[in-house]
Motif scaffolding. Structure first.
Motif, PDB file in Angstrom:
ATOM      1  N   LEU A 192       0.531  -0.614  -0.179  1.00 14.98           N
ATOM      2  CA  LEU A 192      -0.314  -0.080  -0.056  1.00 14.98           C
ATOM      3  C   LEU A 192       0.737   1.641   0.309  1.00 14.98           C
ATOM      4  O   LEU A 192       0.442   2.658  -0.320  1.00 14.98           O
ATOM      5  N   TYR A 193       1.753   1.065   0.447  1.00 14.59           N
ATOM      6  CA  TYR A 193       3.004   2.064   0.251  1.00 14.59           C
ATOM      7  C   TYR A 193       4.400   1.722  -0.257  1.00 14.59           C
ATOM      8  O   TYR A 193       4.723   1.410  -0.737  1.00 14.59           O
ATOM      9  N   ASP A 194       4.695   3.209  -0.202  1.00 13.83           N
ATOM     10  CA  ASP A 194       6.195   3.755  -1.429  1.00 13.83           C
ATOM     11  C   ASP A 194       7.386   3.571  -0.664  1.00 13.83           C
ATOM     12  O   ASP A 194       8.047   3.805  -0.963  1.00 13.83           O
ATOM     13  N   ASP A 195       6.828   2.648   0.150  1.00  9.32           N
ATOM     14  CA  ASP A 195       8.530   2.468   1.438  1.00  9.32           C
ATOM     15  C   ASP A 195       9.679   1.845   0.425  1.00  9.32           C
ATOM     16  O   ASP A 195       9.823   0.750  -0.234  1.00  9.32           O
ATOM     17  N   PRO A 196      11.120   2.643  -0.131  1.00 14.18           N
ATOM     18  CA  PRO A 196      12.160   1.585  -0.338  1.00 14.18           C
ATOM     19  C   PRO A 196      12.547   0.290   0.505  1.00 14.18           C
ATOM     20  O   PRO A 196      12.469   0.133   1.614  1.00 14.18           O
ATOM     21  N   SER A 202       8.340  -4.042 -14.822  1.00 15.44           N
ATOM     22  CA  SER A 202       7.718  -3.148 -16.064  1.00 15.44           C
ATOM     23  C   SER A 202       6.137  -2.598 -16.115  1.00 15.44           C
ATOM     24  O   SER A 202       5.338  -1.218 -16.176  1.00 15.44           O
ATOM     25  N   PHE A 203       6.045  -3.546 -15.128  1.00 21.12           N
ATOM     26  CA  PHE A 203       3.787  -3.332 -14.489  1.00 21.12           C
ATOM     27  C   PHE A 203       4.525  -2.347 -13.256  1.00 21.12           C
ATOM     28  O   PHE A 203       3.170  -1.372 -13.419  1.00 21.12           O
ATOM     29  N   LEU A 204       4.984  -2.757 -12.471  1.00 17.26           N
ATOM     30  CA  LEU A 204       5.042  -1.852 -11.616  1.00 17.26           C
ATOM     31  C   LEU A 204       5.326  -0.674 -11.864  1.00 17.26           C
ATOM     32  O   LEU A 204       5.535   0.391 -11.543  1.00 17.26           O
ATOM     33  N   ALA A 205       6.173  -0.213 -12.867  1.00 19.59           N
ATOM     34  CA  ALA A 205       6.943   0.745 -13.037  1.00 19.59           C
ATOM     35  C   ALA A 205       5.782   1.542 -13.608  1.00 19.59           C
ATOM     36  O   ALA A 205       6.648   2.688 -13.667  1.00 19.59           O
ATOM     37  N   ALA A 206       5.498   1.121 -14.212  1.00 24.22           N
ATOM     38  CA  ALA A 206       4.010   1.786 -15.651  1.00 24.22           C
ATOM     39  C   ALA A 206       2.989   2.776 -14.273  1.00 24.22           C
ATOM     40  O   ALA A 206       1.948   3.739 -14.455  1.00 24.22           O
ATOM     41  N   LEU A 227      10.244  -2.718  -7.035  1.00 26.86           N
ATOM     42  CA  LEU A 227      10.470  -3.165  -5.246  1.00 26.86           C
ATOM     43  C   LEU A 227      11.690  -3.705  -5.569  1.00 26.86           C
ATOM     44  O   LEU A 227      11.981  -4.731  -4.981  1.00 26.86           O
ATOM     45  N   LEU A 228      12.509  -2.992  -6.243  1.00 25.28           N
ATOM     46  CA  LEU A 228      14.494  -3.941  -5.844  1.00 25.28           C
ATOM     47  C   LEU A 228      14.648  -2.863  -5.035  1.00 25.28           C
ATOM     48  O   LEU A 228      14.280  -1.995  -4.313  1.00 25.28           O
ATOM     49  N   PRO A 229      15.772  -3.784  -4.380  1.00 26.50           N
ATOM     50  CA  PRO A 229      16.516  -3.562  -3.232  1.00 26.50           C
ATOM     51  C   PRO A 229      17.346  -1.791  -4.104  1.00 26.50           C
ATOM     52  O   PRO A 229      18.194  -1.431  -5.136  1.00 26.50           O
ATOM     53  N   THR A 230      17.700  -0.654  -2.791  1.00 31.79           N
ATOM     54  CA  THR A 230      17.472   0.358  -3.444  1.00 31.79           C
ATOM     55  C   THR A 230      19.053   0.306  -3.689  1.00 31.79           C
ATOM     56  O   THR A 230      20.057   1.108  -3.857  1.00 31.79           O
ATOM     57  N   ASP A 231      20.146  -0.397  -2.339  1.00 32.73           N
ATOM     58  CA  ASP A 231      21.419  -0.669  -2.785  1.00 32.73           C
ATOM     59  C   ASP A 231      21.746  -0.846  -3.897  1.00 32.73           C
ATOM     60  O   ASP A 231      22.725  -0.664  -4.540  1.00 32.73           O
ATOM     61  N   PHE A 279      10.980   4.225 -14.412  1.00 35.55           N
ATOM     62  CA  PHE A 279       9.625   4.042 -14.906  1.00 35.55           C
ATOM     63  C   PHE A 279       8.690   4.883 -15.924  1.00 35.55           C
ATOM     64  O   PHE A 279       7.253   4.626 -16.269  1.00 35.55           O
ATOM     65  N   LEU A 280       9.883   5.641 -16.358  1.00 38.19           N
ATOM     66  CA  LEU A 280       9.793   5.652 -17.905  1.00 38.19           C
ATOM     67  C   LEU A 280      10.092   4.627 -19.160  1.00 38.19           C
ATOM     68  O   LEU A 280       9.632   4.972 -20.439  1.00 38.19           O
ATOM     69  N   GLY A 281      10.098   3.493 -18.955  1.00 39.76           N
ATOM     70  CA  GLY A 281      10.183   2.599 -19.708  1.00 39.76           C
ATOM     71  C   GLY A 281      11.483   2.805 -20.473  1.00 39.76           C
ATOM     72  O   GLY A 281      11.475   1.867 -21.604  1.00 39.76           O
TER      73      GLY A 281
END
Length: 259
Positions: free
Chosen positions: A90-94, A148-152, A157-161, A174-176
């Motif tokens: 539900l949230y955009d927490d990294p 790609s679905f999530l980026a749209a 949901l990938l590790p920031t490090d 996000f722009l593909g």
């Protein structure tokens, strides 16, 4: 496909579990704000409580869950772990690192896999550990395939490090238009999935035979991994392709126990 190798009535119990998982997994996509998602998840939390009490709500999935719980003696805390894990959506927490991503996959997919094994009568430690490993691997591969679905939706949901290590910035994704570094990040996630699949396969001689259908997603995960590797982890602009031999591969895995 995997559930078709389970006997009745356990097959219907697996369908109930999968339907429940779908109901809570799509929460983010059908609500307009996190607060509404929390309300929906709470509704399902209460529905699960009532199913365990044997008085399910008048909802087909809730009734199916009640039957599965009654027949299989499923663990209540696993449902709570699933609901808690879906709260993250539900949230955009990294997600800070691979360990955190694996914990997310465990909560959202590993617990489901363990419940499936329980529904099939596999309750020993080796079977449940193998089911959890398959579930985590399935979840990790799912994250890669859903990039790609999530980026749209402007989600990652990938590790920031690992993204930082490979100089991957969110906006181009996000722009593909991701750079070459994204493939490296996805490969690292897939390698962790392969690690968990290896753990599950190493335990196959100790796994309860009746629980094999719960472990068959490992065969599909390996199929997806092979395709990802052949495509060099290009996940944008790639149309799904049919896999006509996959049912045969599942039949062989179910027959031999070589998931």
């Amino acid at each position: 496909l995997c559930t078709l190798f389970a006997p009745e009535p356990a097959r219907r119990d697996l369908w109930a579990l999968l339907a429940f998982n779908l109901e809570i997994a799509r929460t983010r996509e059908i609500v307009s704000e996190p607060a509404l998602g929390e309300i929906r998840l709470q509704w399902w939390r209460e529905a699960v409580d009532e199913a365990f009490r044997g008085v399910p709500r008048t909802h087909p999935v809730a009734r199916g869950l009640a039957a599965a719980i009654s027949r299989g003696g499923l663990s209540r805390d696993r449902f709570e772990a699933l609901l808690h894990g879906r709260g993250h959506d539900l949230y955009d927490d990294p997600i800070p690192d691979l360990a955190a991503l694996e914990a997310y996959a465990d909560a959202t997919s590993g617990e489901l896999s363990v419940l499936a094994a329980e529904a099939l009568g596999g309750r020993d430690a080796a079977t449940l550990a193998a089911a959890r490993a398959v579930g985590v691997a399935w979840g990790l591969v799912g994250v890669v395939r859903a990039t790609s679905f999530l980026a749209a939706q402007r989600r990652l949901l990938l590790p920031t490090d690992r993204l930082a290590a490979h100089a991957v910035e969110a906006e181009p994704v996000f722009l593909g238009q991701p750079g070459a570094g994204l493939a490296n990040v996805l490969e690292e996630v897939v390698r962790r999935a392969e690690h968990h699949l290896g753990q599950a396969r190493a335990a196959r001689t100790a796994v309860a035979g009746q629980a094999i259908p719960a472990l068959l997603p490992a065969t599909i995960a390996r199929h997806h991994i092979a395709r990802l590797r052949r495509g060099r982890f290009a996940v944008f602009g790639v149309a799904p392709r049919p896999a006509p031999l996959l049912p045969l591969a599942l039949w062989w895995a179910a027959t031999t126990g070589q998931y």
